[in-house]
Scaffold this motif. Structure first.
Motif, mmCIF file in Angstrom:
data_model
loop_
_atom_site.group_PDB
_atom_site.id
_atom_site.type_symbol
_atom_site.label_atom_id
_atom_site.label_comp_id
_atom_site.label_asym_id
_atom_site.label_seq_id
_atom_site.Cartn_x
_atom_site.Cartn_y
_atom_site.Cartn_z
ATOM 1 N N GLY A 1 0.744 -1.004 -0.121
ATOM 2 C CA GLY A 1 -0.118 0.264 0.264
ATOM 3 C C GLY A 1 0.788 1.348 -0.204
ATOM 4 O O GLY A 1 0.401 2.289 0.407
ATOM 5 N N GLU A 2 2.026 1.064 -0.827
ATOM 6 C CA GLU A 2 3.546 2.279 -0.339
ATOM 7 C C GLU A 2 3.262 2.688 -1.847
ATOM 8 O O GLU A 2 3.308 1.724 -2.915
ATOM 9 N N TYR A 3 3.191 3.819 -2.683
ATOM 10 C CA TYR A 3 3.447 4.032 -3.443
ATOM 11 C C TYR A 3 4.946 4.225 -4.355
ATOM 12 O O TYR A 3 5.785 4.586 -3.701
ATOM 13 N N ILE A 4 5.436 3.809 -5.366
ATOM 14 C CA ILE A 4 6.273 3.948 -6.069
ATOM 15 C C ILE A 4 6.537 3.861 -7.607
ATOM 16 O O ILE A 4 4.961 3.639 -7.722
ATOM 17 N N PRO A 5 7.213 4.447 -7.892
ATOM 18 C CA PRO A 5 7.624 4.566 -9.330
ATOM 19 C C PRO A 5 8.034 3.590 -10.208
ATOM 20 O O PRO A 5 8.277 2.202 -9.570
ATOM 21 N N TYR A 6 7.348 3.123 -11.381
ATOM 22 C CA TYR A 6 7.630 1.995 -11.934
ATOM 23 C C TYR A 6 7.914 2.241 -13.967
ATOM 24 O O TYR A 6 7.821 3.513 -14.237
ATOM 25 N N GLU A 7 8.586 1.824 -14.632
ATOM 26 C CA GLU A 7 8.820 2.015 -15.771
ATOM 27 C C GLU A 7 7.583 1.622 -17.086
ATOM 28 O O GLU A 7 7.892 0.415 -16.587
ATOM 29 N N VAL A 8 7.105 2.299 -17.724
ATOM 30 C CA VAL A 8 6.481 1.677 -18.795
ATOM 31 C C VAL A 8 7.188 1.288 -19.875
ATOM 32 O O VAL A 8 5.984 0.742 -20.987
ATOM 33 N N GLN A 9 8.155 1.751 -20.049
ATOM 34 C CA GLN A 9 8.449 1.393 -21.135
ATOM 35 C C GLN A 9 10.122 1.463 -20.771
ATOM 36 O O GLN A 9 10.473 2.098 -19.659
ATOM 37 N N VAL A 10 11.832 0.943 -21.197
ATOM 38 C CA VAL A 10 12.436 0.824 -20.975
ATOM 39 C C VAL A 10 13.583 2.205 -21.159
ATOM 40 O O VAL A 10 13.270 3.444 -22.204
ATOM 41 N N CYS A 11 13.944 2.584 -20.201
ATOM 42 C CA CYS A 11 14.684 4.046 -19.950
ATOM 43 C C CYS A 11 15.897 4.441 -21.102
ATOM 44 O O CYS A 11 16.839 3.700 -20.758
ATOM 45 N N ASP A 12 15.928 4.913 -22.257
ATOM 46 C CA ASP A 12 16.889 5.180 -23.264
ATOM 47 C C ASP A 12 18.312 5.872 -23.156
ATOM 48 O O ASP A 12 18.994 5.612 -22.899
ATOM 49 N N SER A 13 17.150 7.017 -23.109
ATOM 50 C CA SER A 13 17.733 7.921 -22.040
ATOM 51 C C SER A 13 18.941 8.622 -21.339
ATOM 52 O O SER A 13 20.212 8.938 -21.154
ATOM 53 N N ARG A 14 18.145 7.561 -20.343
ATOM 54 C CA ARG A 14 19.414 7.657 -19.191
ATOM 55 C C ARG A 14 19.433 9.176 -18.373
ATOM 56 O O ARG A 14 20.361 9.038 -18.102
ATOM 57 N N CYS A 15 18.790 9.702 -18.487
ATOM 58 C CA CYS A 15 19.076 11.840 -18.286
ATOM 59 C C CYS A 15 19.283 11.558 -16.549
ATOM 60 O O CYS A 15 20.138 12.879 -16.055
ATOM 61 N N GLY A 16 19.063 11.115 -15.903
ATOM 62 C CA GLY A 16 19.258 11.003 -14.383
ATOM 63 C C GLY A 16 18.766 11.984 -13.911
ATOM 64 O O GLY A 16 18.865 11.911 -13.052
ATOM 65 N N LEU A 17 17.803 12.877 -14.437
ATOM 66 C CA LEU A 17 16.811 13.894 -14.187
ATOM 67 C C LEU A 17 15.650 13.283 -12.341
ATOM 68 O O LEU A 17 15.454 14.053 -12.026
ATOM 69 N N CYS A 18 15.242 11.684 -12.882
ATOM 70 C CA CYS A 18 14.603 11.153 -12.158
ATOM 71 C C CYS A 18 15.485 11.359 -10.664
ATOM 72 O O CYS A 18 14.531 11.906 -10.045
ATOM 73 N N LEU A 19 15.981 11.001 -10.718
ATOM 74 C CA LEU A 19 17.114 10.905 -8.908
ATOM 75 C C LEU A 19 17.585 11.910 -8.327
ATOM 76 O O LEU A 19 17.428 12.206 -7.794
ATOM 77 N N GLU A 20 17.285 13.529 -9.932
ATOM 78 C CA GLU A 20 18.126 14.735 -9.102
ATOM 79 C C GLU A 20 17.409 15.298 -8.581
ATOM 80 O O GLU A 20 17.322 15.957 -7.050
ATOM 81 N N VAL A 21 15.653 14.828 -8.648
ATOM 82 C CA VAL A 21 14.942 15.667 -8.336
ATOM 83 C C VAL A 21 14.197 14.735 -6.864
ATOM 84 O O VAL A 21 13.113 15.100 -6.112
ATOM 85 N N CYS A 22 14.593 13.391 -6.400
ATOM 86 C CA CYS A 22 14.223 12.542 -5.670
ATOM 87 C C CYS A 22 15.012 12.910 -4.232
ATOM 88 O O CYS A 22 15.975 13.578 -3.911
ATOM 89 N N PRO A 23 14.056 13.343 -3.526
ATOM 90 C CA PRO A 23 14.902 13.724 -1.697
ATOM 91 C C PRO A 23 15.240 12.725 -0.693
ATOM 92 O O PRO A 23 15.662 13.028 0.034
ATOM 93 N N PHE A 24 15.207 11.675 -1.394
ATOM 94 C CA PHE A 24 15.743 10.412 -0.576
ATOM 95 C C PHE A 24 16.777 9.977 -1.336
ATOM 96 O O PHE A 24 18.143 8.713 -1.310
ATOM 97 N N ASN A 25 17.836 10.823 -2.799
ATOM 98 C CA ASN A 25 18.895 10.748 -3.328
ATOM 99 C C ASN A 25 19.975 11.893 -2.658
ATOM 100 O O ASN A 25 19.469 12.484 -2.196
ATOM 101 N N ASN A 26 21.440 11.292 -2.065
ATOM 102 C CA ASN A 26 22.269 12.797 -1.350
ATOM 103 C C ASN A 26 22.283 13.670 -3.349
ATOM 104 O O ASN A 26 23.172 14.116 -3.315
ATOM 105 N N ASN A 27 21.342 14.759 -2.832
ATOM 106 C CA ASN A 27 20.709 15.626 -3.735
ATOM 107 C C ASN A 27 22.082 16.621 -2.534
ATOM 108 O O ASN A 27 22.233 16.420 -0.970
ATOM 109 N N GLU A 28 21.608 18.089 -2.585
ATOM 110 C CA GLU A 28 22.001 18.994 -1.661
ATOM 111 C C GLU A 28 20.905 18.978 0.124
ATOM 112 O O GLU A 28 19.584 18.427 -0.598
#
Length: 464
Positions: free
Chosen positions: A38-65
């Motif tokens: 009963g917890e929300y999580i993201p999943y990929e509807v298709q394979v991520c080809d770009s691997r731009c990393g933006l999703c990780l840069e906006v995550c509050p539990f990543n090692n950002n500032e």
């Protein structure tokens, strides 16, 4: 190619389910769904080809500032701004309530008053806040409203997962001035996303934060509803988490659920709700690694006034911390307004009111970080350091509650069948954890006089 949020966050059980990654994904290949717990999580509807990393840069539990670094950039140059390690940056602090919204709100109704005020005065065009949905599979969701009555209808605390992917996309698509409410991690995610997206940065003009000790899964609500007497949990249409009873203090509020036939079931905090809450049942793992108590990146933060002089009042009272000069001026100008009753209060009193949450997110967190380091777990960097020595009792408390937290999720799944929960079997399987937690509670009660004596001795020494 850069790693993405699935690899680094979801697979390490660090996702809080805020939905920011899906909302800002340039390829729109991330979607949010709830898992078996009963917890929300993201999943990929298709394979991520770009691997731009933006999703990780906006995550509050990543090692950002961290919040201190980000807070300095956002608020550090504001005239009159002050700083404390517990609260982050702040201008002023207030205590009070709204005469109009107090009874219908979880505490003093000041959040509802503020949002309605911003809309009424044309200061913002839209408000984004969790709103009831009358859908058993999604009882609440973030909604965008420009209507004061809709804001009033959404008043009250929500201990239920909500996610921001759709509203973030709407902000990007629809011009306007937005005020957004959220928990500390959600506000941080919005701030991180705003750094990457000009439209978010320009259109989100106010953020309203709420003090948070922990989030809960959808299964938490199902458990409390079952404890209150609901048999068919798939027929629940509405829940209210913080009902007020005139004959009880504000701290002993009640949970109430309503099914499709209008039948209501009610249970008070002291009748079993507190057991699940205090012992961290159904709490996402990410909450174990949060060190932001006072929503440090929000323009204004609201919370319950858990102080002896206010908590006995069943009607509820708010404490408020301001970081926006505009919001601070708005509140100070309203002190003599008969529609609200507020006054300034020392910031140390505000800190005192949340001393339990501070202990969890600072002292106990330091030991959790030590255990994670010891067990080779991947966890985010925090502003507190990993520490082994926090006292024998606190170390025991962290370990016991951590195990109960994990087990509650698994045991619920085993005992949830045909849209109902076998409460007796669930509690029987949880009993070893219940017993240990009750023992810890008794020890804590016995230790209280000792701590009080030590404080008195220290005060006497300081006076000499």
């Amino acid at each position: 190619m850069k790693p993405n949020v699935i690899d680094e966050i979801v697979k390490n059980d660090l996702c809080i389910g805020c939905g920011t990654c899906a909302g800002i994904c340039p390829q729109k290949i991330l979607k949010i769904q709830d898992n078996e717990y009963g917890e929300y999580i993201p999943y990929e509807v298709q394979v991520c080809d770009s691997r731009c990393g933006l999703c990780l840069e906006v995550c509050p539990f990543n090692n950002n500032e961290n919040e201190t670094q980000m807070g300095a950039k956002i608020y550090g140059s504001t005239e009159g701004m002050k700083y404390l390690p517990e609260t982050g940056y702040y201008l002023d602090s207030y205590v009070g309530y709204s005469n109009e919204f107090r009874q219908s709100s979880a505490s003093g109704g000041m959040a509802t008053w503020l949002l309605a005020k911003l809309l009424k005065e044309g200061i913002v065009d839209y408000v984004i806040c969790p709103t009831p949905q009358k859908n058993p599979d999604k009882l609440f969701s973030f909604e965008i409203t420009s209507d004061e009555n809709s804001v009033k209808a959404a008043s009250g605390s929500v201990y239920y997962p909500v996610e921001m992917s759709e509203v973030i996309q709407k902000i990007i698509e629809v011009p306007g001035r937005y005020a957004v409410t959220g928990l500390p991690c959600f506000i941080k995610a919005l701030r991180l996303a705003s750094q990457k997206n000009r439209k978010l940065r320009e259109r989100i003009v106010f953020t309203i934060g709420l003090v948070c000790g922990q989030m809960k899964s959808k299964n938490y609500t199902k458990y409390i509803a079952a404890l209150a007497g609901n048999k068919d949990l798939n027929k629940i249409q509405n829940v209210y988490y913080r009902g007020k009873s005139p004959e009880k203090p504000a701290s002993n509020f009640y949970f109430q659920s309503t099914d499709e036939h209008g039948s209501q079931h009610k249970i008070f905090w002291n009748e079993g709700v507190s057991e699940a809450w205090v012992n961290r049942w159904f709490t996402p793992n990410a909450c174990n690694y949060c060190d932001d108590v006072f929503a440090e990146l929000a323009d204004v933060t609201l919370m319950d006034a858990w102080l002896p002089e206010y908590s006995r009042d069943s009607r509820g009272t708010n404490l408020i911390i301001t970081r926006s000069s505009f919001i601070d001026k708005l509140l100070s100008n309203e002190i003599k307004n008969e529609k609200i009753n507020i006054q300034e209060i020392p910031i140390r009193k505000v800190i005192q009111s949340q001393i339990g949450v501070i202990d969890i997110k600072r002292t106990q967190l330091s030991y959790r970080l030590h255990l994670a380091e010891k067990n080779g777990l991947s966890v985010p960097e925090k502003r507190v350091k990993a520490v082994n020595d926090i006292g024998i009792f606190k170390k025991k408390e962290v370990r016991v509650k951590s195990k109960a937290q994990k087990e509650s999720k698994e045991i619920f799944i085993v005992n949830y069948k045909n849209d109902g929960l076998d409460i007796k079997s669930f509690r029987n399987e949880m009993y070893p954890h219940i017993k240990k937690c009750r023992t810890l509670g008794r020890i804590r009660t016995l230790m209280l006089p000792i701590r009080m004596i030590k404080k008195m001795k220290n005060k006497l020494k300081e006076g000499l």
